[in-house]
Design an enzyme around this catalytic site. Structure first.
Site, short mmCIF file in Angstrom:
data_model
loop_
_atom_site.label_atom_id
_atom_site.label_comp_id
_atom_site.label_asym_id
_atom_site.label_seq_id
_atom_site.Cartn_x
_atom_site.Cartn_y
_atom_site.Cartn_z
N TYR A 1 1.28 -5.37 13.29
CA TYR A 1 -0.20 -4.50 12.48
C TYR A 1 -0.43 -3.69 13.33
O TYR A 1 -1.09 -4.18 14.42
CB TYR A 1 -0.84 -5.33 11.65
CG TYR A 1 -1.70 -4.29 10.44
CD1 TYR A 1 -1.25 -3.00 10.18
CD2 TYR A 1 -3.16 -4.93 10.77
CE1 TYR A 1 -1.97 -2.75 9.15
CE2 TYR A 1 -4.23 -3.91 10.22
CZ TYR A 1 -3.37 -2.87 9.07
OH TYR A 1 -4.44 -1.35 8.04
N HIS B 1 -6.03 -11.56 13.92
CA HIS B 1 -4.41 -10.51 13.87
C HIS B 1 -3.88 -10.66 15.57
O HIS B 1 -5.22 -11.45 16.51
CB HIS B 1 -5.11 -9.09 14.34
CG HIS B 1 -5.29 -8.16 12.86
ND1 HIS B 1 -5.99 -7.44 12.51
CD2 HIS B 1 -4.88 -8.85 11.98
CE1 HIS B 1 -6.49 -7.00 11.41
NE2 HIS B 1 -5.48 -8.16 10.32
N ASP C 1 -2.55 -3.78 3.19
CA ASP C 1 -2.49 -4.01 4.74
C ASP C 1 -3.29 -5.26 4.88
O ASP C 1 -4.70 -5.85 4.43
CB ASP C 1 -3.36 -3.16 4.88
CG ASP C 1 -2.22 -2.13 5.69
OD1 ASP C 1 -1.36 -2.29 5.40
OD2 ASP C 1 -2.75 -0.74 5.64
N ARG D 1 -4.12 -1.71 13.62
CA ARG D 1 -5.37 -2.29 13.32
C ARG D 1 -5.56 -3.33 13.72
O ARG D 1 -6.20 -4.46 13.32
CB ARG D 1 -5.68 -1.11 12.62
CG ARG D 1 -4.90 0.40 11.95
CD ARG D 1 -6.24 0.39 11.51
NE ARG D 1 -5.62 1.92 10.78
CZ ARG D 1 -4.34 2.04 9.71
NH1 ARG D 1 -4.19 1.20 9.36
NH2 ARG D 1 -4.21 3.43 9.73
N GLU E 1 0.48 -1.19 -0.08
CA GLU E 1 -0.20 0.01 -0.07
C GLU E 1 0.77 1.09 0.07
O GLU E 1 0.94 2.48 -0.39
CB GLU E 1 -1.08 -0.08 1.37
CG GLU E 1 -2.51 -0.75 0.70
CD GLU E 1 -3.20 -0.40 1.92
OE1 GLU E 1 -3.65 1.00 2.60
OE2 GLU E 1 -3.74 -1.47 2.94
N ASP F 1 -6.40 -6.36 6.39
CA ASP F 1 -7.93 -6.03 7.31
C ASP F 1 -8.58 -5.84 5.79
O ASP F 1 -8.39 -6.29 4.66
CB ASP F 1 -7.50 -5.33 8.25
CG ASP F 1 -6.70 -3.63 7.36
OD1 ASP F 1 -7.09 -3.62 5.83
OD2 ASP F 1 -6.63 -2.33 8.08
N GLU G 1 -10.04 -3.12 5.46
CA GLU G 1 -9.52 -1.96 4.47
C GLU G 1 -8.41 -2.45 3.26
O GLU G 1 -8.64 -2.55 1.99
CB GLU G 1 -9.01 -1.10 4.43
CG GLU G 1 -8.99 0.20 4.11
CD GLU G 1 -10.73 0.16 4.29
OE1 GLU G 1 -11.70 1.41 3.17
OE2 GLU G 1 -11.55 0.17 5.11
#
Length: 693
Positions: free
Chosen positions: A300, A346, A82, A302, A9, A84, A86
């Protein structure tokens, strides 16, 4: 010639990932999202199965062209956005925008940018998880519907440039509800009583607290009650009836989730949620460490999970054993994940390598980046350590029919606190004199210390406590807390002063309109249920379009109704009796980013402006001139005298014109009550509702 293309990203990751993959891999960045809904219209076909109409984001054309070229040359394309929801959606959009062949496209994720994690991700390459993509699409569409349908209404009814949002409007409502509670709060009087007692053979007195009558706890609410107790204690002997020794342990903290990191960084480092996330992003993507190149320092950022991988857990325990010894190393499982909504794929936020101690990287990091890394490192190491143990001692002291208590605790084993302490934790032992007490000891009274107190209203929200509340209520997800809070502050709906969040005049107007016209959008339970439903889209149990098509008709109906019924809030061109000294016209009330101000209607020929002094029809209790509604620099409302600075009267609560019948002082409006401003007087009466209220 590179055979494989890896797309991440952000450009910051390119160097770090390239270093671990070698010459056969080319690494490029998508610079975040490449496709989105158009800005100029809703972009969702509500007539035809709610199909979103995605377009290439402006300015991304050249980037996509160069990625297409690189993808054509590559034998395989790895989408490494990433790990997740998104990130999954960005990978899916890339696969479409780059027209990737399904047979040569794979999705990889790594929770930390380390050599082993990046290499392992290639071995575990998979297909794009369409459930996660659909969850992101559902969230995007719902947010777009709320934003694009309600915001124009705010523009029309209040002022241009305002916005509503699915999560931000609820956050604003939560702050507004707390302010209403604070404004309506009526303090109640109560008393505490302490006795300074002399222990035979000891220099320092013992401080004992009044407990009650017999063994019953007793609240002292009035001076009369207190006087009665003091009278009953006259000539009584204080005798120790019981001494209890014990032990209590304080558990090591769990490693950080996004929410707890934001809360702790706010409390300890005074960082805003936005700053915490920005710095954590840098630590995750990689920072230059002297002599070692670019290294990603944390996993990570989030996440709402407190789980730790077996490897990281084992590495931490062996590090603790080496540095602190076996007695400090936690035994058994230290993982706990009470959050049923946690995305347990996660891990918690932790250092990528526990041997990268804060001391080792201090020279390479700017101050704030270092402080955040140190906080994460210490919390993680502490989470793998033994509890702290306190020796406790408490005594019961009888004086006639009354009971006093005294207690003390001493840190016996620091455990995890050798690494990580709560800033509020009291290290020094208080009231140590308790240790020399024995049952039957007679104590001499040195003095009584009665203190009058008043109950305090609930505290204003801070960024940290708002994040905590949003998480507890199930509103928003780790990635949304910081942008939500940043938005309501930037829109000037909320003012931030000394960490506290206060509703501005503009925020009140927007919040009241949302509550009136869109009660379900700002309903906490409705929003939390919607979040849970969206999570179910992510695990594949609910189709995403079902959620969107069920949401749309109610929203559409509420917007149509609001357009018809809502009165426009009168916020501009209200003519006043203030004359413009430049051109003689009557000045008008306008609405700016900081609230109301006076402007000359002759603009642009006459550009004269003045602060708007909004009178509330109440004489100043100090000098008799008018009380006006004022604002602090940040936009928080208060009431002050128009004769300031000669007269220094100010009140956060709205004063009333009515005098207190008990003491003659001024009264304050608190909800539906009028309360004397003097707490000592304590007079309260029901407030007569006026029609214009």
């Amino acid at each position: 010639m590179a055979k494989y293309l890896v797309i991440v990203e952000s450009p910051a990751k390119v160097k770090t990932v390239k270093k671990y993959l070698g010459a056969n891999y080319e690494v490029a960045a998508s610079m975040g999202h490449v496709r989105d809904l158009p800005k100029s219209r809703l972009g969702i076909d509500v007539e035809h199965d709610f199909e979103p109409k995605y377009i290439t984001i402006r300015g991304k054309g050249e980037l996509l062209a160069s990625l297409r070229k690189a993808a054509k040359k590559a034998d395989k394309v790895y989408l490494a956005t990433d790990p997740d929801r998104e990130g999954e959606a960005i990978s899916w959009h890339l696969s479409i925008a780059l027209n990737l062949d399904e047979n040569k496209m794979r999705r990889i994720t790594f929770n930390e940018i380390t050599k082993s994690a990046v290499k392992a991700s290639i071995k575990q390459a998979r297909d794009i998880d369409m459930n996660l993509v659909d969850e992101q699409q559902a969230r995007r569409c719902l947010d777009r519907m709320v934003g694009y349908e309600i915001s124009p209404l705010l523009w029309k009814k209040i002022k241009r440039g305002l916005s509503a949002g699915r999560v931000q409007s609820v956050a604003l409502r939560i702050i507004g509800d707390r302010e209403d509670e604070i404004n309506a709060f009526i303090p109640k009087e109560y008393w505490t009583l302490e006795a300074d007692l002399k222990i035979p053979g000891e220099k320092k007195p013992l401080v004992a607290k009044f407990h009650g009558k017999g063994s019953e706890k007793m609240a002292v609410e009035t001076k009369e009650q207190l006087d009665e107790i003091l009278k009953g204690l006259e000539n009584e002997t204080f005798t120790v009836s019981e001494v209890k020794k014990g032990e209590r342990s304080k558990k090591a903290p769990l490693p950080f989730t996004t929410s707890t990191l934001q809360q702790e960084a706010s409390k300890v480092l005074n960082f805003s949620t936005q700053k915490t996330m920005r710095l954590a992003q840098q630590l995750y993507e990689g920072v230059e460490v002297k002599g070692r190149g670019t290294i990603a320092l944390i996993s990570y950022l989030r996440t709402d999970s407190t789980r730790i991988s077996e490897e990281a857990d084992a590495a931490a325990r062996s590090f603790i054993q080496e540095q602190y010894g076996t007695k400090y190393t936690a035994s058994g499982d230290t993982t706990e994940n009470k959050n049923s909504k946690a995305q347990d794929a996660h891990e918690a936020i932790r250092p990528t390598d526990v041997t990268n101690t804060p001391v080792m990287v201090k020279e390479s990091l700017p101050r704030d980046l270092f402080r955040l890394y140190q906080l994460i490192w210490k919390r993680f190491v502490a989470s793998r350590m033994q509890p702290a143990v306190y020796e406790t001692i408490s005594a019961r002291i009888n004086a006639g029919e009354y009971l006093f208590t005294a207690a003390s605790s001493r840190l016996a084993f620091d455990g995890f606190m050798s690494v990580y302490t709560d800033p509020d934790e009291e290290k020094k032992e208080k009231n140590a004199a308790v240790r020399s007490l024995e049952a039957g000891t007679k104590l001499a009274l040195e003095k009584m210390d009665p203190q009058q107190h008043f109950t305090q209203p609930p505290a204003h929200y801070t960024e940290a406590s708002l994040v905590k509340t949003l998480e507890e209520l199930g509103i928003g997800r780790p990635s949304t807390y910081a942008p939500t809070i940043t938005t309501i502050i930037n829109r000037r709906y909320v003012a931030k002063e000394n960490k506290n969040l206060y509703m501005t005049e503009l925020g009140e107007v927007v919040n009241n309109m949302m509550k009136e016209a869109f009660p379900s959008i700002v309903d906490v339970n409705f929003t939390a249920t919607m979040e849970a439903l969206l999570d179910r889209v992510g695990d594949g149990s609910v189709p995403w379009k079902t959620v969107v098509e069920n949401f749309w008709p109610d929203l559409y109906e509420a917007v149509t109704e609001a357009e018809k019924n809502l009165e426009e809030v009168k916020v501009e061109d209200e003519v006043t009796d203030v004359i413009c000294e430049n051109c003689g016209r009557n000045m008008v009330v306008k609405y700016g980013p900081h609230g109301k101000f006076l402007a000359c209607p002759g603009f642009p020929d006459c550009k004269n402006t003045k602060p708007y002094l909004e009178k509330i029809g109440v004489p100043c209790p100090k000098c008799g001139k008018e009380v006006i509604l004022r604002k602090t620099k940040k936009g928080r409302k208060y009431y002050g005298c128009e004769n300031n600075p000669e007269c220094d009267f100010m009140s956060w609560q709205k004063p009333s014109a009515k005098k207190c019948p008990q003491c003659g002082g001024y009264m304050l409006e608190k909800g539906n009550k009028l309360v004397c401003a003097d707490e000592q007087c304590g007079y309260v009466e029901a407030r007569e509702k006026k029609d214009e209220d």
